[in-house]
Every structure is written in structure tokens, then in C-alpha cells.
Write a protein that holds these residues in place. Structure first.
Motif, mmCIF file in Angstrom:
data_model
loop_
_atom_site.group_PDB
_atom_site.id
_atom_site.type_symbol
_atom_site.label_atom_id
_atom_site.label_comp_id
_atom_site.label_asym_id
_atom_site.label_seq_id
_atom_site.Cartn_x
_atom_site.Cartn_y
_atom_site.Cartn_z
ATOM 1 N N ALA A 25 -17.942 87.226 -34.545
ATOM 2 C CA ALA A 25 -18.439 85.848 -34.547
ATOM 3 C C ALA A 25 -19.735 85.734 -35.346
ATOM 4 C CB ALA A 25 -18.668 85.364 -33.115
ATOM 5 N N LYS A 110 -19.367 82.771 -21.082
ATOM 6 C CA LYS A 110 -18.191 83.081 -21.888
ATOM 7 C C LYS A 110 -17.013 82.250 -21.406
ATOM 8 C CE LYS A 110 -19.493 87.966 -22.120
ATOM 9 N NZ LYS A 110 -19.127 89.305 -21.658
ATOM 10 N N PRO A 111 -16.105 81.912 -22.269
ATOM 11 C CA PRO A 111 -16.083 82.214 -23.698
ATOM 12 C C PRO A 111 -17.029 81.287 -24.462
ATOM 13 C CG PRO A 111 -14.151 80.917 -23.138
ATOM 14 C CD PRO A 111 -14.898 81.170 -21.852
ATOM 15 N N VAL A 112 -17.601 81.823 -25.516
ATOM 16 C CA VAL A 112 -18.539 81.073 -26.346
ATOM 17 C C VAL A 112 -17.863 80.772 -27.670
ATOM 18 C CG1 VAL A 112 -20.830 81.081 -27.391
ATOM 19 C CG2 VAL A 112 -20.422 82.400 -25.312
ATOM 20 N N GLU A 113 -17.911 79.518 -28.064
ATOM 21 C CA GLU A 113 -17.374 79.149 -29.375
ATOM 22 C C GLU A 113 -18.166 79.890 -30.451
ATOM 23 O OE1 GLU A 113 -14.872 77.181 -30.332
ATOM 24 O OE2 GLU A 113 -14.303 76.720 -28.270
ATOM 25 N N PRO A 114 -17.506 80.533 -31.401
ATOM 26 C CA PRO A 114 -18.224 81.292 -32.429
ATOM 27 C C PRO A 114 -19.274 80.475 -33.180
ATOM 28 C CG PRO A 114 -15.905 81.846 -32.494
ATOM 29 C CD PRO A 114 -16.054 80.701 -31.516
ATOM 30 N N TRP A 115 -18.981 79.226 -33.537
ATOM 31 C CA TRP A 115 -19.961 78.430 -34.288
ATOM 32 C C TRP A 115 -21.172 78.104 -33.419
ATOM 33 C CZ3 TRP A 115 -21.614 73.614 -32.908
ATOM 34 C CH2 TRP A 115 -20.846 72.911 -31.980
ATOM 35 N N VAL A 116 -20.970 77.953 -32.106
ATOM 36 C CA VAL A 116 -22.095 77.707 -31.198
ATOM 37 C C VAL A 116 -22.977 78.950 -31.147
ATOM 38 C CG1 VAL A 116 -22.742 77.292 -28.783
ATOM 39 C CG2 VAL A 116 -20.886 75.973 -29.818
ATOM 40 N N ARG A 118 -23.256 81.325 -33.408
ATOM 41 C CA ARG A 118 -23.941 81.489 -34.689
ATOM 42 C C ARG A 118 -25.120 80.534 -34.814
ATOM 43 N NH1 ARG A 118 -18.657 82.297 -36.509
ATOM 44 N NH2 ARG A 118 -18.393 80.121 -37.098
ATOM 45 N N THR A 119 -24.932 79.288 -34.402
ATOM 46 C CA THR A 119 -26.007 78.299 -34.490
ATOM 47 C C THR A 119 -27.200 78.712 -33.642
ATOM 48 O OG1 THR A 119 -24.404 76.547 -34.900
ATOM 49 C CG2 THR A 119 -26.587 75.868 -34.139
#
Length: 165
Positions: A25, A110-116, A118-119
């Protein structure tokens, strides 16, 4: 003159599949990453230095994420490293409160959205770099002041805080 290595993001989880998922991610950010699968290994990594942000699993055997965060908050060399605690224990207000009482920067379920992820990590990483650069400048200025190579400036404590209009 060689350039200093960029500080790393330390990803800590006792599950290999979770480490891989978090690293995947974060890959688009192109920040250097390090990993640890135990709280003890995480503490060793932060004490070696070069860590800008820690992504820390809450519940791990032996040394928990809470113990790692508590230890880091007590040491001058690690207390300014932002910690994002990540848990698979679901929405648990007591765990979140405990994490924020330890001074973590963020608490994520979790689960964590990948874009969240990264931001949030991008913000923590860049903020960490700015804080360290400001601390280095302050130390350099104080050293110059002590050596007499610059005019003494008013200490920050002596200045009144301005209020926004």
C-alpha cells in the motif's frame, strides 16, 4: 560530500501477510521502508535511528504496540517520531483512548484503504522531516549563540504568543 540517507518508515506487525499488505500500500510513495515483526525489533530499529514514522500494530505477542509507544514517548531520541497505531481488534474506544493517551499521532482500524494510509503516512512523514529540520536549525543557532559567532537572539520562551485575528 555524501548525502544523508532519507529517513525510513518502520512498519511493525507480527503477521507477515499484514506487513506485505502495508508495504504494498505504501510502495507508490517511494519512501524507504523498514519492517519489524516484534515489538522488541521495533524498539531496536527506532533506537538505531533514521526512522521518520512508525506504523505500529496494537496487539502483538511479547511486547505490545502500547509498550513500544510508551517506551518511545519516554526517550528523547524517539519521542518526536510520529506513531500510527493500527489494529485488527475492531472499533474499541478503550484501545483508542489508551493509544492517544500515549501520544500517538493516529489510530486506525483494519482494514485500511490503501489511499487513506498513503495520505496519512505522507502527511506524518513530511511533518516529521520538517520538525527534525527545525530542531537541527535551532540546535545550530544555539551552538552559534554559545560560541559567540552570532548576536544573541531573544529566546522563544521570552516572546509572547501572538493570537490569530
Amino acid at each position: 560530500m555524501p548525502t544523508a540517507a532519507r529517513p525510513k518508515i518502520l512498519v511493525v506487525d507480527d503477521r507477515e501477510d499484514t506487513l506485505f499488505a502495508m508495504e504494498s500500500a505504501l510502495a507508490p510513495l517511494r519512501y524507504p521502508l523498514d519492517r519489524a515483526s516484534t515489538g522488541d525489533d521495533a524498539l531496536k530499529a527506532v533506537l538505531r535511528g533514521g526512522i521518520a514514522v512508525v506504523l505500529l500494530d496494537v496487539l502483538m505477542p511479547d511486547v505490545s504496540g502500547f509498550e513500544v509507544a510508551h517506551y518511545m514517548s519516554r526517550l528523547e531520541q524517539t519521542q518526536d517520531i510520529p506513531i500510527m497505531m493500527i489494529t485488527g481488534a475492531g472499533q474499541d474506544t478503550a484501545l483508542a483512548v489508551k493509544a492517544f493517551e500515549l501520544g500517538v499521532a493516529d489510530y486506525v482500524v483494519k482494514p485500511v484503504e490503501p489511499w487513506v494510509m498513503r495520505t496519512k503516512v505522507r502527511y506524518l512523514y513530511e511533518t516529521s522531516l520538517r520538525i527534525h529540520a527545525l530542531r537541527d536549525r535551532l540546535r545550530m543557532h544555539e551552538a552559534e549563540e554559545e560560541s559567540g559567532s552570532c548576536l544573541p537572539a531573544a529566546r522563544f520562551e521570552d516572546r509572547p504568543l501572538s493570537r490569530p485575528a
